[in-house]
Design a protein around this motif. Sequence first.
Motif, PDB file in Angstrom:
ATOM      1  N   VAL A   1      15.351  -0.459  -5.858  1.00  0.00           N
ATOM      2  CA  VAL A   1      14.538  -0.431  -4.639  1.00  0.00           C
ATOM      3  C   VAL A   1      14.369   1.024  -4.175  1.00  0.00           C
ATOM      4  N   GLY A   2      15.465   1.777  -4.240  1.00  0.00           N
ATOM      5  CA  GLY A   2      15.417   3.183  -3.861  1.00  0.00           C
ATOM      6  C   GLY A   2      14.423   3.949  -4.717  1.00  0.00           C
ATOM      7  N   PHE A   3      14.410   3.665  -6.006  1.00  0.00           N
ATOM      8  CA  PHE A   3      13.495   4.328  -6.924  1.00  0.00           C
ATOM      9  C   PHE A   3      12.047   3.990  -6.592  1.00  0.00           C
ATOM     10  N   GLU A   4      11.843   2.727  -6.214  1.00  0.00           N
ATOM     11  CA  GLU A   4      10.490   2.297  -5.897  1.00  0.00           C
ATOM     12  C   GLU A   4      10.013   2.893  -4.564  1.00  0.00           C
ATOM     13  N   ALA A   5      10.981   3.173  -3.690  1.00  0.00           N
ATOM     14  CA  ALA A   5      10.650   3.699  -2.360  1.00  0.00           C
ATOM     15  C   ALA A   5       9.807   4.960  -2.460  1.00  0.00           C
ATOM     16  N   GLN A   6      10.088   5.794  -3.463  1.00  0.00           N
ATOM     17  CA  GLN A   6       9.361   7.058  -3.594  1.00  0.00           C
ATOM     18  C   GLN A   6       7.874   6.850  -3.887  1.00  0.00           C
ATOM     19  N   GLN A   7       7.547   5.705  -4.481  1.00  0.00           N
ATOM     20  CA  GLN A   7       6.134   5.456  -4.796  1.00  0.00           C
ATOM     21  C   GLN A   7       5.374   4.895  -3.605  1.00  0.00           C
ATOM     22  N   LEU A   8       6.105   4.563  -2.545  1.00  0.00           N
ATOM     23  CA  LEU A   8       5.460   3.931  -1.393  1.00  0.00           C
ATOM     24  C   LEU A   8       5.048   4.930  -0.325  1.00  0.00           C
ATOM     25  N   ILE A   9       5.539   6.177  -0.444  1.00  0.00           N
ATOM     26  CA  ILE A   9       5.129   7.158   0.571  1.00  0.00           C
ATOM     27  C   ILE A   9       3.889   7.904   0.120  1.00  0.00           C
ATOM     28  N   GLY A  10       3.076   8.224   1.117  1.00  0.00           N
ATOM     29  CA  GLY A  10       1.870   8.981   0.849  1.00  0.00           C
ATOM     30  C   GLY A  10       2.166  10.466   0.800  1.00  0.00           C
ATOM     31  N   VAL A  11       1.102  11.257   0.731  1.00  0.00           N
ATOM     32  CA  VAL A  11       1.212  12.718   0.736  1.00  0.00           C
ATOM     33  C   VAL A  11       1.974  13.178   1.990  1.00  0.00           C
ATOM     34  N   ASN A  12       2.873  14.155   1.822  1.00  0.00           N
ATOM     35  CA  ASN A  12       3.696  14.697   2.919  1.00  0.00           C
ATOM     36  C   ASN A  12       4.681  13.680   3.494  1.00  0.00           C
ATOM     37  N   GLY A  13       4.919  12.612   2.762  1.00  0.00           N
ATOM     38  CA  GLY A  13       5.828  11.573   3.259  1.00  0.00           C
ATOM     39  C   GLY A  13       7.291  11.910   3.031  1.00  0.00           C
ATOM     40  N   VAL A  14       8.141  11.103   3.653  1.00  0.00           N
ATOM     41  CA  VAL A  14       9.589  11.355   3.572  1.00  0.00           C
ATOM     42  C   VAL A  14      10.340  10.038   3.394  1.00  0.00           C
ATOM     43  N   VAL A  15      11.347  10.065   2.510  1.00  0.00           N
ATOM     44  CA  VAL A  15      12.218   8.908   2.333  1.00  0.00           C
ATOM     45  C   VAL A  15      13.627   9.292   2.771  1.00  0.00           C
ATOM     46  N   CYS A  16      14.168   8.532   3.690  1.00  0.00           N
ATOM     47  CA  CYS A  16      15.537   8.751   4.163  1.00  0.00           C
ATOM     48  C   CYS A  16      16.426   7.667   3.561  1.00  0.00           C
ATOM     49  N   PHE A  17      17.402   8.087   2.756  1.00  0.00           N
ATOM     50  CA  PHE A  17      18.312   7.148   2.110  1.00  0.00           C
ATOM     51  C   PHE A  17      19.575   6.968   2.959  1.00  0.00           C
ATOM     52  N   LEU A  18      19.857   5.719   3.321  1.00  0.00           N
ATOM     53  CA  LEU A  18      21.022   5.442   4.160  1.00  0.00           C
ATOM     54  C   LEU A  18      22.006   4.476   3.498  1.00  0.00           C
ATOM     55  N   GLY A  19      21.718   4.078   2.247  1.00  0.00           N
ATOM     56  CA  GLY A  19      22.596   3.113   1.575  1.00  0.00           C
ATOM     57  C   GLY A  19      23.652   3.799   0.721  1.00  0.00           C
TER      58      GLY A  19
ATOM     59  N   GLU B   1       0.848  -1.203   0.000  1.00  0.00           N
ATOM     60  CA  GLU B   1       0.000   0.000   0.000  1.00  0.00           C
ATOM     61  C   GLU B   1       0.878   1.246   0.000  1.00  0.00           C
ATOM     62  N   LYS B   2       0.519   2.202  -0.846  1.00  0.00           N
ATOM     63  CA  LYS B   2       1.405   3.354  -1.022  1.00  0.00           C
ATOM     64  C   LYS B   2       1.044   4.470  -0.040  1.00  0.00           C
ATOM     65  N   ARG B   3       1.131   4.153   1.249  1.00  0.00           N
ATOM     66  CA  ARG B   3       0.660   5.132   2.219  1.00  0.00           C
ATOM     67  C   ARG B   3       1.577   5.317   3.417  1.00  0.00           C
ATOM     68  N   TYR B   4       2.853   5.005   3.214  1.00  0.00           N
ATOM     69  CA  TYR B   4       3.775   5.160   4.349  1.00  0.00           C
ATOM     70  C   TYR B   4       4.099   6.641   4.567  1.00  0.00           C
ATOM     71  N   ASP B   5       4.270   7.002   5.849  1.00  0.00           N
ATOM     72  CA  ASP B   5       4.682   8.372   6.176  1.00  0.00           C
ATOM     73  C   ASP B   5       6.205   8.510   6.115  1.00  0.00           C
ATOM     74  N   ILE B   6       6.877   7.406   6.478  1.00  0.00           N
ATOM     75  CA  ILE B   6       8.346   7.403   6.500  1.00  0.00           C
ATOM     76  C   ILE B   6       8.845   6.129   5.819  1.00  0.00           C
ATOM     77  N   VAL B   7       9.837   6.280   4.945  1.00  0.00           N
ATOM     78  CA  VAL B   7      10.534   5.096   4.428  1.00  0.00           C
ATOM     79  C   VAL B   7      12.027   5.261   4.719  1.00  0.00           C
ATOM     80  N   PHE B   8      12.632   4.231   5.289  1.00  0.00           N
ATOM     81  CA  PHE B   8      14.092   4.178   5.458  1.00  0.00           C
ATOM     82  C   PHE B   8      14.635   3.205   4.416  1.00  0.00           C
ATOM     83  N   GLU B   9      15.439   3.698   3.494  1.00  0.00           N
ATOM     84  CA  GLU B   9      16.003   2.858   2.434  1.00  0.00           C
ATOM     85  C   GLU B   9      17.442   2.478   2.822  1.00  0.00           C
TER      86      GLU B   9
END
Length: 349
Positions: free
Chosen positions: A244-262, A229-237
Amino acid sequence: MQSNSLRILDTEVPAPKKFELQLEVQKVGICGTDRDIISGFYGEAPQGSEYLVLGHESLSRVSKVGSGVRGFKKGDLVVPTVRRKCYENCLNCKAGESDMCLTGDYSEHGIKGLHGFAREYAISDSRFVVKLPESLSDIGVLLEPLTVVEKGEAQTFRLQLARMKWLPKKALVLGAGPVGLLATAILRLRGLEVDTIATRSEDSPKAKLVKQTGARYINAMETPLNTLEKRYDIVFEITGSPSVGFEAQQLIGVNGVVCFLGIYKSQQDTGDAGKLFTDLVLGNKVFFGSVNANKTYFEKGVKDLLAIRKKWNGFLEKIITRRASYEDFEKAYSPESQEEIKTIIEFRK
Ligand SMILES: [Zn+2]
């Protein structure tokens, strides 16, 4: 660095200068960075040295204190931070944020320009060292990998709360290595509902550790990322995989944030950049990267190690899947097996 030049050396026991501590190293953790240095991808010996001592994840006891040192005594259980300020002492380094260094001219123990801690006696500037309570003498070596999560998490909240009112509920962690597992625990500690996804089976040690924190484990081999479901508020990659990193952006909902650590290998044609940027704009989304950690995150990490241990008995211990002696270094630094999570070298028991 010269590739595959890993060896044991007899060196002199280093003496501490005015503000330095001499450390009796107890344990050193091994991670992908060490293996990349061994492969010759990076790593830089200190000036005037023909070799680099490895080891940036460590746990030590103070064995000697320099004449100008305050607040430490022989026997203290400690962990030194990894990065030291840059030569120019830039704006951020001057403010104690060498993790945000502007020049790139910093040094890092065991990585760049400073010897690491994979030795019986090491040296660190006392002003970059944190003390740990005795109760962490068995798993305190996990503090350094935890600080990567501490910084990512703190910056996620700082960013978002500076932008708007924000009450995140659901987080996704991509990857279940040591950092992924520690991220799962930290996000659970903060009261979030957490899904952690990796490629191991439901009954693997990694999956069991994820579930111990009350997070949901998802086996990516059975449940591909694009079915979530594409409704996460936070994704830690943390997988380090560009796709996978590219796909991460589609998994956050409105006002969401992706933190890249790899760390990502260059890869062309990963996905549709136009769609990505439009989603980013229309959803007020943030993608950001975070590297290294300054002393404040180490101090926060000590408190969280205690909190994690109190809440999930045995969780931290089980992240350490292999304990090697230093004579066994070749095996310890060799590529990890499937079910391995964290290997450490014990210099003293
Ligand atoms: Zn700097």
